[in-house]
Design a protein around this motif. Structure first.
Motif: not given
Length: 252
Positions: A57-67
Motif C-alpha cells: 500500500y504505497p500511501e501507508y503510514n504505520a503511525v496513522q494506521w496504528d489505531t
C-alpha cells in the motif's frame, strides 16, 4: 456482492500477489482472520498486517494506521469468536453455488423478466447465506439495495417492494413475521435436483441466468468476466478493453 465469499483464498492471493480489494478493510479483515486462524497472537497478527501494508500500500503510514489495524484485529477476533460459539468454521470458504434445473424452470414460470431476475438473485443469495451460516433455512437478510444491484435492474423503491410482494403472493417467498423486518425466505429452492450449472464467480452472476435463457452471454477472454455480447466479435469486458489488456498471441 459486498462480502468476501472465500476468505482463505482471498487472504492467500493477497499474500502471494499483493492483491487487495477496492476497499482495503475487506482484505485486512480476511488477512487478520487468516492469521488468527493460523494460530497467530494479536501482536503477531498486527505485525503481519503492518508488513503487508508497508509492502503493498504505497500511501501507508504505520503511525496513522496504528489505531485502525488494532480495531481490525479486535473486530476479527470477535467475528471468529461468534462463529466458534455457534460451531461454525472460523473462515467463510465458499467456492461455488449449484443451481438446479428444477429451480430454473420454476423461475422461468414467472414469465416476467424482472421477476425472474429478482427470483434468481434471491435464490443465489439464500444459498450463499446458507453456506455462510452453515444451515439450510434459505433466509435472506441482506440489504435490498445490494440485491437489486446484483439483479442489474433499475427499479424504483416503490416497484422494488411491489416485485417482492408479488413473489410472496405467488408462493416463491415467505416474509418475516416481525413487523420491523424486511427479511424473506426463499421457498422454491430444490437443492437435490439435477444441477444445471455452478456459479464460481459472483460478479454479474445474474447474467448466468440470462445465458441459460439463451441470451448471448460470453466470458471476457482476458479476465473471464461475463459480458452481454451485442455481437459475436465481442471478446473483452469494458475494463480490459479500456485498460488495453489483450491475450498474448502466439507467434507461428
Amino acid at each position: 456482492m459486498k462480502i468476501i465469499l472465500n476468505e482463505r483464498h482471498h487472504a492467500e492471493q493477497a499474500i502471494a500477489h499483493g492483491r487487495m480489494d477496492k476497499k482495503p478493510t475487506k482484505t485486512l479483515i480476511c488477512l487478520a482472520k487468516y492469521g488468527l486462524e493460523q494460530g497467530m497472537s494479536a501482536g503477531d497478527t498486527y505485525e503481519f498486517l503492518n508488513d503487508f501494508m508497508a509492502k503493498h500500500y504505497p500511501e501507508y503510514n504505520a503511525v496513522q494506521w496504528d489505531t485502525f489495524l488494532n480495531r481490525i484485529i479486535k473486530q476479527s477476533q470477535k467475528l471468529i469468536r461468534l462463529r466458534e460459539e455457534t460451531n461454525k468454521s472460523k473462515l467463510i470458504e465458499i467456492d461455488h453455488v449449484s443451481v438446479t434445473h428444477e429451480e430454473l424452470l420454476k423461475i422461468k414460470q414467472l414469465k416476467s423478466k424482472r421477476l425472474e431476475k429478482l427470483a434468481f438473485v434471491l435464490l443465489v443469495y439464500s444459498k450463499l447465506n446458507n453456506r455462510i451460516n452453515e444451515n439450510d433455512t434459505y433466509w435472506i437478510n441482506n440489504e435490498w439495495k445490494e440485491i437489486y444491484g446484483d439483479s442489474q435492474m433499475a427499479v424504483s423503491k416503490k416497484d422494488q417492494g411491489l416485485l417482492v410482494h408479488k413473489l410472496i403472493q405467488l408462493g416463491y417467498l415467505k416474509e418475516s413475521k416481525r413487523v420491523d423486518s424486511t427479511n424473506v425466505q426463499v421457498l422454491f429452492a430444490a437443492e437435490h435436483g439435477e444441477v444445471a450449472f455452478e456459479l464460481v464467480r459472483f460478479d454479474d452472476f445474474v447474467l448466468e441466468y440470462s445465458r441459460w435463457k439463451g441470451e448471448n452471454i460470453r466470458n471476457c477472454t482476458v479476465c473471464g468476466k461475463r459480458i452481454l455480447a451485442k455481437s459475436n466479435r465481442m471478446k473483452y469486458c469494458k475494463e480490459c478493453k479500456k485498460a488495453g489488456i489483450y491475450p498474448i498471441r502466439k507467434l507461428h
